[in-house]
Enzyme design. Structure first.
Site, PDB file in Angstrom:
ATOM      1  CB  SER A 125      -7.268 -17.712  31.311  1.00 60.30           C
ATOM      2  OG  SER A 125      -8.164 -16.901  32.548  1.00 60.30           O
ATOM      3  CD  GLU A 127     -10.185 -15.662  37.037  1.00 58.64           C
ATOM      4  OE1 GLU A 127      -9.774 -15.060  38.212  1.00 58.64           O
ATOM      5  OE2 GLU A 127     -11.813 -16.123  37.208  1.00 58.64           O
ATOM      6  CE1 TYR A 150      -7.087 -21.772  34.794  1.00 60.41           C
ATOM      7  CE2 TYR A 150      -7.804 -19.252  34.994  1.00 60.41           C
ATOM      8  CZ  TYR A 150      -7.722 -20.379  34.441  1.00 60.41           C
ATOM      9  OH  TYR A 150      -8.363 -20.395  32.772  1.00 60.41           O
TER      10      TYR A 150
HETATM   11  P1  GDP Z   1     -14.933 -17.576  37.327  1.00 59.76           P
HETATM   12  O1  GDP Z   1     -15.097 -16.269  36.991  1.00 59.76           O
HETATM   13  O2  GDP Z   1     -13.212 -19.075  36.731  1.00 59.76           O
HETATM   14  O3  GDP Z   1     -14.053 -18.512  38.737  1.00 59.76           O
HETATM   15  O4  GDP Z   1     -15.239 -19.284  37.690  1.00 59.76           O
HETATM   16  P2  GDP Z   1     -16.948 -19.845  37.840  1.00 59.76           P
HETATM   17  O5  GDP Z   1     -17.716 -19.769  37.418  1.00 59.76           O
HETATM   18  O6  GDP Z   1     -15.806 -20.753  38.825  1.00 59.76           O
HETATM   19  O7  GDP Z   1     -16.851 -18.562  38.869  1.00 59.76           O
HETATM   20  C1  GDP Z   1     -17.744 -17.061  38.619  1.00 59.76           C
HETATM   21  C2  GDP Z   1     -17.892 -16.283  39.816  1.00 59.76           C
HETATM   22  O8  GDP Z   1     -18.871 -16.402  40.089  1.00 59.76           O
HETATM   23  C3  GDP Z   1     -16.870 -16.219  41.045  1.00 59.76           C
HETATM   24  O9  GDP Z   1     -17.306 -14.813  40.733  1.00 59.76           O
HETATM   25  C4  GDP Z   1     -17.268 -16.998  41.961  1.00 59.76           C
HETATM   26  O10 GDP Z   1     -16.872 -16.034  43.054  1.00 59.76           O
HETATM   27  C5  GDP Z   1     -19.288 -16.626  42.026  1.00 59.76           C
HETATM   28  N1  GDP Z   1     -19.682 -17.675  42.713  1.00 59.76           N
HETATM   29  C6  GDP Z   1     -20.276 -17.232  43.144  1.00 59.76           C
HETATM   30  N2  GDP Z   1     -20.890 -18.258  43.827  1.00 59.76           N
HETATM   31  C7  GDP Z   1     -21.049 -19.305  43.186  1.00 59.76           C
HETATM   32  C8  GDP Z   1     -20.367 -21.042  43.208  1.00 59.76           C
HETATM   33  O11 GDP Z   1     -20.936 -21.356  44.256  1.00 59.76           O
HETATM   34  N3  GDP Z   1     -19.728 -21.514  42.921  1.00 59.76           N
HETATM   35  C9  GDP Z   1     -18.968 -20.907  41.596  1.00 59.76           C
HETATM   36  N4  GDP Z   1     -18.123 -22.584  40.849  1.00 59.76           N
HETATM   37  N5  GDP Z   1     -18.803 -20.099  41.954  1.00 59.76           N
HETATM   38  C10 GDP Z   1     -19.373 -18.845  42.791  1.00 59.76           C
END
Ligand code: GDP
Length: 320
Positions: A125, A127, A150
């Site tokens: 990932s 990440e 993670y």
């Molecule tokens: P990630 O990059 O694997 O953590 O995928 P996500 O789709 O969960 O999040 C992508 C980005 O969107 C991260 O920087 C989150 O902090 C941001 N984000 C902003 N608002 C939200 C929300 O309401 N839900 C999620 N899941 N992410 C959010």
């Protein structure tokens, strides 16, 4: 006919990879923690549920893993299993570690001892790179600097994969995969949350506000159905290696929301609420990949870039 075994077949990537391999005439086996009760909704959606042989397996059960590898004798093994949400990993770090590190270690060890000719793909990932300076693109040489349970687990599983390749000569490759989305994405991810929320508002099915966290966070978002092609390509190479899989572009959550709401005939500024309770403890503000190695060696490139992806996701959400 080649045989593939996919650990974690019920997820987004498992479904798209199954379809790709079936199209290539593979016999496809897939595992899930509870195949008997698991509805396999994503395989159903793609119309391939009956063509995938599913098995119940906990990837941390060494004896069961051995039995399954002996029974299926796969040519190719894809490990897509384990906790896939950064947010959940903060809530349950032990489960995250077991489902990612312990599982990958057992899979590597089982292949080494039972079927060393099998080729193995591990889903790593982006990440793992942590919070990168604005504008920089990460490649296979970028140091790992994980910031969540993670990401720590994915980094360790990635290193274990390299170790087995170098120590034992396994054909084991790791994809360092950036965010990849699709209509099959789980509701907890931000792209799905946004398009589903916007579609519900547009249809009058929901209150007109959508609460989001950090709108300035920037991600390299690609289309999952294309990312599984890169996974398959890695296992067709003579030599195993690690590959960044990304589009090479990064866009903010705010840009995504604006474009998605606009696709559905709405103005995001009237509907998005920035909610401090949704901010993350250890945010990655910027993430972008450099997929040059994948392009040069695998001949793989992301075809669906940001705007096409938003259109695809918003269009699918409108129909759901
Ligand atoms: P990630 O990059 O694997 O953590 O995928 P996500 O789709 O969960 O999040 C992508 C980005 O969107 C991260 O920087 C989150 O902090 C941001 N984000 C902003 N608002 C939200 C929300 O309401 N839900 C999620 N899941 N992410 C959010």
């Amino acid at each position: 006919m080649k045989t593939a075994l996919i650990f974690g077949v019920s997820g987004q990537d498992g479904a798209y990879l199954s379809r790709l391999l079936l199209d290539k005439q593979y016999a496809v086996h897939g595992t899930s923690r509870d195949a008997a009760r698991q509805p396999f909704a994503r395989l159903e959606t793609l119309g391939i549920r009956d063509r995938v042989t599913t098995h119940t397996l906990s990837t941390t059960d060494a004896a069961a893993l051995r039995r399954l590898i002996d029974e299926v004798r796969p040519d190719e093994v894809y490990n897509l299993s384990g906790v896939s949400s950064v947010a959940l990993s903060f809530a349950d770090p032990a489960l995250t570690r077991a489902s990612i590190v312990e599982a990958q270690t057992l899979i590597l060890e089982t292949i080494r001892t039972q079927l060393p000719s099998a080729r193995l793909y591990h889903s790593g990932s982006s990440e793992c790179f942590g919070d990168r300076p604005f504008g920089t693109a990460s490649d296979e040489e970028t140091p790992l600097a994980p910031r969540s349970p993670y990401a720590e687990a994915k980094a360790d599983a990635h290193r274990a994969t390299i170790a087995y390749r170098e120590r034992h000569g396994l054909h084991a490759s790791s994809g360092i995969v950036f965010n990849h989305e699709s209509p099959l994405r789980g509701e907890t991810f931000v792209t799905k949350k946004i398009v589903a929320g916007a579609a519900a508002i547009a249809a009058g099915r929901a209150a007109d506000k959508l609460h989001l966290g950090d709108l300035s966070a920037s991600r390299d978002w690609g289309y999952a159905a294309e990312y599984v092609e890169a996974m398959w390509c890695m296992l067709q190479q003579d030599a195993p290696d690690d590959y960044v899989i990304a589009t090479g572009e990064s866009h903010t959550v705010e840009e995504f929301a604006s474009a998605a709401f606009a696709e559905l005939g709405l103005d995001a500024r009237e509907h998005i609420v920035s909610d401090p309770s949704l901010l993350r403890r250890a945010e990655l503000h910027y993430s972008r990949g450099n997929p040059s190695r994948a392009r040069d060696i695998l001949g793989w490139e992301a075809r669906t870039k940001f705007h096409a992806l938003v259109r695809l996701l918003a269009g699918a959400a409108r129909l759901q």
